[in-house]
Design a protein around this motif. Structure first.
Motif, PDB file in Angstrom:
ATOM      1  N   GLU A  34       0.916  -1.298  -0.019  1.00  0.00           N
ATOM      2  CA  GLU A  34       0.096  -0.038   0.067  1.00  0.00           C
ATOM      3  C   GLU A  34       0.844   1.326  -0.002  1.00  0.00           C
ATOM      4  O   GLU A  34       1.814   1.352   0.694  1.00  0.00           O
ATOM      5  N   THR A  35       0.387   2.220  -0.914  1.00  0.00           N
ATOM      6  CA  THR A  35       1.154   3.583  -0.992  1.00  0.00           C
ATOM      7  C   THR A  35       0.299   4.723  -0.883  1.00  0.00           C
ATOM      8  O   THR A  35       0.985   5.707  -1.088  1.00  0.00           O
ATOM      9  N   ASP A  36      -0.732   4.489  -0.773  1.00  0.00           N
ATOM     10  CA  ASP A  36      -1.883   5.729  -0.846  1.00  0.00           C
ATOM     11  C   ASP A  36      -2.240   6.311   0.350  1.00  0.00           C
ATOM     12  O   ASP A  36      -3.009   7.306   0.553  1.00  0.00           O
ATOM     13  N   GLY A  37      -1.576   6.129   1.721  1.00  0.00           N
ATOM     14  CA  GLY A  37      -2.017   6.167   2.823  1.00  0.00           C
ATOM     15  C   GLY A  37      -3.219   5.553   3.502  1.00  0.00           C
ATOM     16  O   GLY A  37      -3.650   5.996   4.473  1.00  0.00           O
ATOM     17  N   PHE A  38      -3.825   4.708   2.792  1.00  0.00           N
ATOM     18  CA  PHE A  38      -5.232   4.010   3.162  1.00  0.00           C
ATOM     19  C   PHE A  38      -4.717   2.596   3.159  1.00  0.00           C
ATOM     20  O   PHE A  38      -4.113   1.849   2.634  1.00  0.00           O
ATOM     21  N   THR A  39      -5.067   1.902   4.349  1.00  0.00           N
ATOM     22  CA  THR A  39      -5.247   0.486   4.537  1.00  0.00           C
ATOM     23  C   THR A  39      -6.466   0.117   5.154  1.00  0.00           C
ATOM     24  O   THR A  39      -7.017   0.723   5.862  1.00  0.00           O
ATOM     25  N   ALA A  40      -6.899  -1.212   4.904  1.00  0.00           N
ATOM     26  CA  ALA A  40      -8.100  -1.646   5.590  1.00  0.00           C
ATOM     27  C   ALA A  40      -8.067  -3.232   5.458  1.00  0.00           C
ATOM     28  O   ALA A  40      -7.434  -3.960   4.788  1.00  0.00           O
ATOM     29  N   SER A  41      -9.046  -3.929   6.434  1.00  0.00           N
ATOM     30  CA  SER A  41      -9.000  -5.284   6.424  1.00  0.00           C
ATOM     31  C   SER A  41     -10.204  -5.619   7.131  1.00  0.00           C
ATOM     32  O   SER A  41     -11.211  -4.702   7.735  1.00  0.00           O
ATOM     33  N   PHE A  42     -10.559  -6.906   7.043  1.00  0.00           N
ATOM     34  CA  PHE A  42     -11.889  -7.562   7.623  1.00  0.00           C
ATOM     35  C   PHE A  42     -11.352  -8.808   8.345  1.00  0.00           C
ATOM     36  O   PHE A  42     -10.839  -9.699   7.774  1.00  0.00           O
ATOM     37  N   ASP A  43     -11.720  -8.740   9.818  1.00  0.00           N
ATOM     38  CA  ASP A  43     -11.661  -9.836  10.582  1.00  0.00           C
ATOM     39  C   ASP A  43     -12.739 -11.040  10.577  1.00  0.00           C
ATOM     40  O   ASP A  43     -13.684 -10.333  11.251  1.00  0.00           O
ATOM     41  N   THR A  44     -12.706 -12.086  10.017  1.00  0.00           N
ATOM     42  CA  THR A  44     -13.845 -12.842   9.743  1.00  0.00           C
ATOM     43  C   THR A  44     -14.287 -13.495  11.103  1.00  0.00           C
ATOM     44  O   THR A  44     -15.525 -13.834  11.360  1.00  0.00           O
ATOM     45  N   SER A  45     -13.266 -13.644  12.138  1.00  0.00           N
ATOM     46  CA  SER A  45     -13.503 -13.952  13.450  1.00  0.00           C
ATOM     47  C   SER A  45     -14.501 -13.161  14.352  1.00  0.00           C
ATOM     48  O   SER A  45     -15.471 -13.468  15.063  1.00  0.00           O
ATOM     49  N   SER A  46     -13.785 -12.030  14.359  1.00  0.00           N
ATOM     50  CA  SER A  46     -14.789 -10.837  15.030  1.00  0.00           C
ATOM     51  C   SER A  46     -15.657 -10.095  14.275  1.00  0.00           C
ATOM     52  O   SER A  46     -16.525  -9.254  14.939  1.00  0.00           O
ATOM     53  N   LYS A  47     -15.679 -10.307  12.939  1.00  0.00           N
ATOM     54  CA  LYS A  47     -16.486  -9.814  12.002  1.00  0.00           C
ATOM     55  C   LYS A  47     -16.400  -8.172  12.156  1.00  0.00           C
ATOM     56  O   LYS A  47     -17.496  -7.469  12.270  1.00  0.00           O
ATOM     57  N   THR A  48     -15.194  -7.852  11.984  1.00  0.00           N
ATOM     58  CA  THR A  48     -14.994  -6.468  12.068  1.00  0.00           C
ATOM     59  C   THR A  48     -14.288  -5.730  11.075  1.00  0.00           C
ATOM     60  O   THR A  48     -13.155  -6.457  10.663  1.00  0.00           O
ATOM     61  N   VAL A  49     -14.549  -4.628  10.745  1.00  0.00           N
ATOM     62  CA  VAL A  49     -13.858  -3.954   9.616  1.00  0.00           C
ATOM     63  C   VAL A  49     -12.951  -3.076  10.335  1.00  0.00           C
ATOM     64  O   VAL A  49     -13.434  -2.324  11.306  1.00  0.00           O
ATOM     65  N   SER A  50     -11.782  -2.823   9.671  1.00  0.00           N
ATOM     66  CA  SER A  50     -10.390  -1.916  10.126  1.00  0.00           C
ATOM     67  C   SER A  50      -9.999  -1.182   9.108  1.00  0.00           C
ATOM     68  O   SER A  50      -9.896  -1.671   7.942  1.00  0.00           O
TER      69      SER A  50
END
Length: 375
Positions: free
Chosen positions: A338-354
């Protein structure tokens, strides 16, 4: 860390404390000037007028060393944590009856009372002194590079900047600094002269020698430790204040039904419908950015995350589009590419978007969108 000294002097009055009481240098005879004087005598011998002259008395004008150092700003410099090349400004005026160099010594002061209410609790990093080479009153990196005052004419003044970097220490509040100036020999442009040494005042005046006499005042008051009178040195004080420790950061969340599998227009929140959640991160503080902004959002019960649906970027019009210009983010935590200053992920166990946003600038808004389906 530089040496620390107690300096109970009001910042607003520093310039006044630095004011010299002597005559202005422009009206003084230049050091080294030879002054000759010869007397004429007339007399009469047997009615005839005669004349003669005395021998010539000569002496050279000695060097009366005097100068001022004054804070050249109102109040402390307001800075942000991590700010680079933060500046405090001073003015040095040569009141000596000759051209002089001046050695500049940036210093930091651990002061709990006196300059301003509050406690000095951090040091600037890499604090240096630079001369205003183009006389514009503004520190120009790469232009203002001289670290001593060279060949300052009598009665002339020059601006000096103390420049340093603000640490990122969260508890940092105030840092007090001072400019310590030492008079030095002038006469050779481009070369820093050595510090002047005063002539021993116990010695009689030598007519053919330019004696050096220190006539500078105590720049910060006779009771204080920063300077004393007639020592060929001067000092003035300023400092840095962390102006903002927080910003007005708000996050507005909304939901928009994109489709429901039944209605083409005005889709409803039916089982199986796709819903886009939108988080708009706004920084209402115009002068300060928020950095390392992290958002976490557990998707609600009775919904299922839509894989690969996270996007971050410029917000659109509410109710129409959450992100109009940005980037789609992957669902894993491997963000090395990643180089645009934005990152994200989804945790399937906690069902959480970060989501992570490097910087939300002053007055700026960044939008984060992701989608779910209704079970």
């Amino acid at each position: 860390m530089f040496a620390k000294r107690l300096v109970p002097a009001l910042l607003a009055g520093t310039a006044g404390l630095c004011a010299a009481t002597g005559a202005q240098a422009a009206s003084q005879t230049t050091a080294g000037t030879v002054i000759n004087n010869t007397a004429s005598v007339t007399y009469t011998v047997n009615g005839t007028s005669q004349s003669t002259s005395s021998t010539t008395a000569s002496f050279v004008v000695d060097r009366k060393v005097n100068f001022t150092v004054a804070t050249d700003q109102t109040g402390l410099t307001q800075v942000n944590l991590g700010e680079q090349n933060a500046v405090t400004r001073f003015k040095v005026t040569n009141l000596t009856n000759d051209v002089q160099d001046f050695i500049l010594d940036p210093d930091q002061q651990n002061i709990s009372v006196g300059i301003l209410p509050g406690t000095d609790n951090f040091d600037m990093l890499n604090l240096k002194a630079y001369v205003d080479s183009n006389n514009n009153g503004v520190y120009d990196p790469g232009v203002d590079t001289a670290t001593y005052i060279d060949e300052l004419a009598p009665d002339a003044s020059v601006t000096v900047f103390l420049v340093g970097n603000v640490p990122t220490t969260p508890s940092a509040l105030l840092a007090f600094d001072s400019l310590h100036v030492i008079v030095a020999a002038g006469g050779t442009a481009g070369t820093k002269g050595s510090a002047l040494v005063a002539t021993d005042l116990n010695l009689a005046n030598a007519d053919n020698t330019v004696d050096i006499v220190f006539a500078d005042d105590d720049s910060d008051g006779t009771l204080y430790l920063g300077d004393i009178a007639r020592n060929g040195q001067g000092r003035a004080y300023s400092g840095y204040e962390i102006g903002t420790h927080n910003v007005s950061l708000t996050v507005a969340k909304s939901a928009l039904v994109l489709s429901d599998g039944v209605n083409i227009l005005n889709p409803k929140a039916l089982p199986g419908a796709t819903v886009e959640y939108c988080l708009r991160v706004n920084n209402a503080t115009l002068t300060t950015a928020a950095t390392s902004v992290n958002l976490t959002d557990a998707i609600p019960a009775k919904t299922t995350y839509v894989p690969g649906s996270i996007s971050i970027g410029t917000p659109g019009v509410l109710g129409i589009a959450c992100v109009v210009s940005g980037s789609a983010e992957d669902d894993d935590t491997d963000d090395a590419a990643e180089t645009d200053g934005f990152t994200a992920s989804f945790d399937t166990s906690s069902k959480t978007v970060s989501a992570h946003i490097d910087t939300v600038g002053g007055g700026a808004t960044v939008a984060v969108a992701f989608k779910v389906t209704i079970d």
